[in-house]
Write an enzyme that holds these catalytic residues in place. Structure first.
Site, mmCIF file in Angstrom:
data_model
loop_
_atom_site.group_PDB
_atom_site.id
_atom_site.type_symbol
_atom_site.label_atom_id
_atom_site.label_comp_id
_atom_site.label_asym_id
_atom_site.label_seq_id
_atom_site.Cartn_x
_atom_site.Cartn_y
_atom_site.Cartn_z
ATOM 1 C CB CYS A 2 -0.994 0.045 1.228
ATOM 2 S SG CYS A 2 -1.784 -1.399 1.485
ATOM 3 N NE ARG A 30 4.138 1.798 -1.445
ATOM 4 C CZ ARG A 30 5.306 1.036 -1.235
ATOM 5 N NH1 ARG A 30 6.330 1.130 -1.901
ATOM 6 N NH2 ARG A 30 5.223 -0.004 -0.458
ATOM 7 C CD1 TRP A 77 -2.842 -4.503 -5.315
ATOM 8 C CD2 TRP A 77 -1.501 -5.857 -3.755
ATOM 9 N NE1 TRP A 77 -2.465 -5.679 -5.850
ATOM 10 C CE2 TRP A 77 -1.537 -6.451 -5.120
ATOM 11 C CE3 TRP A 77 -0.474 -6.078 -2.952
ATOM 12 C CZ2 TRP A 77 -0.915 -7.774 -5.087
ATOM 13 C CZ3 TRP A 77 0.078 -7.464 -2.900
ATOM 14 C CH2 TRP A 77 -0.224 -7.856 -4.044
ATOM 15 C CG ASN A 103 2.787 -1.270 2.867
ATOM 16 O OD1 ASN A 103 2.177 -2.126 2.279
ATOM 17 N ND2 ASN A 103 4.219 -0.931 2.508
ATOM 18 N N GLY A 104 1.807 -3.655 4.738
ATOM 19 C CA GLY A 104 2.379 -4.866 5.628
ATOM 20 C C GLY A 104 1.582 -5.999 5.855
ATOM 21 C CD GLU A 469 11.322 -8.471 -17.878
ATOM 22 O OE1 GLU A 469 11.026 -7.549 -17.772
ATOM 23 O OE2 GLU A 469 11.651 -9.334 -16.964
ATOM 24 C CE LYS A 473 8.572 -5.394 -17.844
ATOM 25 N NZ LYS A 473 8.580 -6.275 -16.864
ATOM 26 C CD GLU A 476 5.029 -7.758 -15.529
ATOM 27 O OE1 GLU A 476 5.593 -7.575 -14.293
ATOM 28 O OE2 GLU A 476 5.807 -7.086 -16.264
ATOM 29 C CG HIS A 492 12.345 -32.124 -26.151
ATOM 30 N ND1 HIS A 492 12.917 -33.262 -26.467
ATOM 31 C CD2 HIS A 492 13.674 -31.197 -26.583
ATOM 32 C CE1 HIS A 492 13.863 -33.158 -27.115
ATOM 33 N NE2 HIS A 492 14.312 -31.887 -26.860
ATOM 34 C CE LYS A 584 8.150 -0.197 -10.193
ATOM 35 N NZ LYS A 584 8.611 -0.573 -11.540
#
Length: 589
Positions: A2, A30, A77, A103-104, A469, A473, A476, A492, A584
């Site tokens: 958050c 965040r 979040w 936050n946590g 990556e 991306k 996401e 395979h 983030k």
């Protein structure tokens, strides 16, 4: 995770509500499923909160009408309890005289809640955070002063937190930190405390970073901090001036932060390499540790793991025993004396990476960290630290920070093994050339891929982490399913999905063109549609091939795969800065 902001002033006014709203907008990366604000005035504490974005909640709850001399703001979040009005922060005690934002994650909140309920406390949410104001309330009832009650509440918590609390009648913001970022901004007659510097940067550049385990309070003119042992911290020794301004954290005319930050990659790489060249003493010490280590364990999460995998492959080619470790799987590796951990994290606060280095360090390993945030938790717990100089990254999807991670690791590898590390002083030019030469092609590829349901990204050798990556991306930000494989492994099993029109993106760094060409032909024979990003060696077998010449293939390919993902998202009408279900910095398990 958050975003939190606290502001305290000598004067009661509505102006603080405006500052709080603007700060929350800069913290919205965040978390953005609910928003809340608490004000403390001569009339007491008022809380307004709801599910939604900062803009939506600001309008719905008429936050600009709020007045006070202290404000707390929170953008959430969800971790405990679904996004909802009642789960939004701030949370209050039974009397409404204590308000808390957090936050946590509090691991023992169920036990604490059951105990508090047995004492008559009433809860209104499903969150872990709500136990904190009730704990403070309970300790005050037992005769403690406000600060002692706050400290006792914090000591009761098992978990991670950045906590801000206000109490009616007090002209102080109480704070505590463990495993989650918290930084103070020192103004004139006004002080600030937040998850990240951009929240208050328009108002002050004088900052003070709070360390793990510290607890204290903020007035409009002073800061008081105690360490883990209750010793008073000399805050004056910790004050520093940030060397960038809020414009760096704004879009500056770009449609989205993501595209702006891709275009900032050349400068980020230039600043990062320049910083490393000016700190060769540290680079030499780390290089010696790498050469002497029995094992080098390279750990990171998400994008940082892909950068670490690239580095781990380079080390393996030099005969170094190197283990690439997804940070959340840290329990699968036992550390020992002689191990060296390379921990990679943009924020320096990623909880999985923190847990991995703490475990391995406790088992005898040394730690090198590569982060983008000075004095972050991971950096503080490392034996050696390297700082990238990418500047703030607001877009949730890592772009310029991935490119600077690769640049940092390339520099470290080149220096450690006698390669031409000085050539990297021109690396920014290669990145800039790649962006300028390929953006149109990347846009076309992205728009085509956005129409697909499934994509393969394939590469060999050092191209594989870049393929991984690239797949991450586009997943996401455009929500198109994409998988990465070693190109030789595709026959395979994965090739069974390939049919007419199935899109395959090959990453060709010029190292193994003939082997890669065989894989291309295998896919074409099954009807696959081939896209190619090639450096130095053109294959000529693709429907569309983006081609570059570069001394540093990985640095040139990185912005191209990011541009493809960006334009795929935009073509679908999505906001690439705020991909669903993501935030983030991951500071919770």
């Amino acid at each position: 995770m958050c975003g939190i902001i606290g502001i305290i002033s000598s004067k009661e006014s509505k102006k603080l509500s405006e500052i709080t709203i603007s700060a929350l907008k800069r913290l919205e990366y965040r978390g953005y499923d609910s928003v809340g604000v608490a004000s403390l005035s001569s009339k007491g504490i008022e809380v307004r909160k709801a599910k939604g974005t900062v803009e939506q909640v600001t309008l719905k709850k008429k936050i600009p009408e709020m007045s006070g001399y202290i404000f707390l703001g929170h953008t959430r979040w969800a971790t405990h309890g679904a996004p909802s009005d009642y789960n939004a922060h701030p949370h209050t005690d039974c009397s409404g005289r204590i308000a808390v934002i957090h936050n946590g994650t509090i691991k023992n909140f169920k036990e604490l809640r059951a105990e508090l309920e047995s004492l008559g406390h009433k809860f209104n949410s499903e969150t872990d955070t709500e136990v904190i104001p009730h704990l403070i309330e309970e300790f005050i009832k037992r005769g403690m002063d406000s600060f002692t009650a706050f400290k006792s509440a914090i000591k009761s918590l098992d978990g991670s937190y950045a906590v801000l609390a206000i109490i009616d009648g007090e002209k102080r913001i109480f704070f505590a930190k463990r495993d989650n970022p918290l930084v103070i901004g020192l103004g004139e007659g006004e002080n600030y405390i937040a998850s990240d510097i951009p929240a208050f940067l328009p108002y002050t550049k004088r900052i003070l970073v709070i360390s793990d385990g510290e607890i204290g309070f903020l007035t409009n003119t002073s800061v008081y901090i105690e360490d883990l042992n209750g010793n008073v911290v000399d805050v004056h020794k910790r004050i520093r001036i940030v060397d960038w301004d809020v414009e760096t954290a704004s879009k500056e005319g770009y449609a989205h932060f993501m595209i702006k930050e891709i275009h900032e990659s050349p400068k980020a790489v230039r600043d990062t390499i320049s910083s490393l060249m000016s700190d060769l003493d540290v680079v030499e010490k780390i290089s010696e540790e790498i050469r002497q280590a029995e094992r080098v364990i390279v750990t990171g999460a998400g994008t940082s793991y892909h950068a670490g995998l690239y580095f781990s492959l380079l080390l393996t080619r030099e005969g170094i025993t190197s283990i690439p470790l997804i940070a959340s799987e840290y329990y699968n590796v036992k550390g020992k004396r002689g191990d060296l951990i390379i921990a990679i994290s943009q924020s320096g606060e990623t909880i999985d990476v923190l847990q991995s280095i703490r475990k391995l360090k406790s088992e005898g390993a040394k730690v090198v960290s590569i982060t983008n945030v000075i004095e972050s938790a991971i950096a503080r717990e490392s034996d050696y630290k390297i700082y990238m100089r990418a500047g703030p990254e607001i877009g949730v999807a890592a772009t310029k920070t991935f490119t600077t991670q690769v640049a940092s690791l390339l520099f470290l590898y080149s220096y450690a093994f006698g390669k031409d590390w000085k050539a990297l002083k021109d690396a920014d030019k290669e990145v800039e050339q790649a962006i300028n030469a390929t953006e149109g092609f990347a846009k076309r590829v992205g728009e085509e891929l956005a129409k697909k349901q499934n994509i393969y990204y394939l590469g060999r050798g050092l191209s594989l982490p870049l393929a991984m990556e690239g797949a991450l991306k586009i997943k996401e930000v455009s929500y198109v399913h994409a998988e990465a494989y070693p190109a030789g492994e595709s026959k395979h099993g994965p090739i069974s999905l390939v049919e007419s029109g199935f899109p395959i993106v090959f990453i060709n760094d010029g190292e193994m063109p003939e082997l890669l060409k065989n894989n291309v032909m295998e896919m074409k024979a099954r009807g696959g549609k081939i896209y190619m990003i090639s450096v130095n060696r053109k294959l000529g077998e693709a429907e569309l091939e983006i081609f570059l010449n570069s001394k540093f293939p990985a640095l040139s390919i990185s912005p191209v795969i990011q541009l493809i993902a960006y334009y795929a998202a935009v073509s679908k009408g999505l906001d690439p800065d705020k991909p669903r279900n993501l935030a983030k910095t991951v500071t919770v398990e």
